[in-house]
Design an enzyme around this catalytic site. Structure first.
Site, PDB file in Angstrom:
ATOM      1  N   GLU A   1     167.615 -33.634  56.425  1.00 41.18           N
ATOM      2  CA  GLU A   1     167.332 -34.907  55.847  1.00 41.18           C
ATOM      3  C   GLU A   1     167.961 -35.717  56.759  1.00 41.18           C
ATOM      4  OE1 GLU A   1     167.104 -34.869  51.304  1.00 41.18           O
ATOM      5  OE2 GLU A   1     168.797 -33.761  51.995  1.00 41.18           O
TER       6      GLU A   1
ATOM      7  N   LYS B   1     163.375 -41.352  46.707  1.00 38.74           N
ATOM      8  CA  LYS B   1     163.065 -40.457  47.888  1.00 38.74           C
ATOM      9  C   LYS B   1     161.659 -39.926  47.545  1.00 38.74           C
ATOM     10  CE  LYS B   1     166.098 -38.351  50.066  1.00 38.74           C
ATOM     11  NZ  LYS B   1     167.236 -37.010  50.471  1.00 38.74           N
TER      12      LYS B   1
END
Length: 126
Positions: free
Chosen positions: A25, A102
Site C-alpha cells: 500500500e 479507501k
C-alpha cells in the site's frame, strides 16, 4: 429569518495516495475519497456576495490535498492531520465532519470502501 448554522462541503474528492499498513500500500498506493463538511459563520457571505466573506472551498481543497499527499499508516492519522491543518489555516471554523475512504481496501472483500469518519468541534470558536 435567523441563520442557525452554515457549512461548506467537498464530496467525493478523489486522491491516489500512499496510506496503509501493508508495504505494498505504501509502495503502489491506493485510491481514496474524502468527504468534508465544515461549519462556519456564513452570514456575511449571504449578505455581501463577496468571495472574501466566505470560506473558499478551493483553499480548503488545497489543504486537504497537501495532507493526503503525506503518507500515513492509519486513516485516523490522516483524518486528524487534515482537521488540524484546516483549523490552523482557517481559525473561524466551528466544526469539521470528515470521512476518508479507501476505495479498494486489501481485506479480501468486494466493497465500496472502508475508512474512518470523524466529527470535531473547534473549542476556540465556541
Amino acid at each position: 429569518m435567523k441563520l442557525q448554522s452554515g457549512y461548506i462541503y467537498l464530496r467525493g474528492v478523489r486522491f491516489h495516495a500512499f496510506h496503509g499498513v501493508m508495504p505494498q500500500e505504501r509502495a503502489v498506493g491506493a485510491d481514496f475519497a474524502v468527504d468534508l463538511r465544515i461549519g462556519y459563520d456564513v452570514s456575511r457571505a449571504m449578505r455581501s456576495d463577496e468571495v472574501e466573506d466566505t470560506l473558499n472551498y478551493a483553499e480548503v481543497y488545497a489543504v486537504v490535498k497537501r495532507e493526503m499527499a503525506q503518507p500515513s499508516q492509519l486513516l485516523e492519522h490522516v483524518a486528524g492531520r487534515i482537521a488540524e491543518a484546516l483549523a490552523a489555516a482557517f481559525p473561524a471554523i466551528r466544526s469539521v465532519d470528515l470521512a476518508v475512504t479507501k476505495q479498494n481496501p486489501p481485506m479480501g472483500a468486494d466493497s465500496k470502501g472502508a475508512g474512518v469518519e470523524i466529527h470535531l468541534i473547534n473549542d476556540k470558536t465556541i
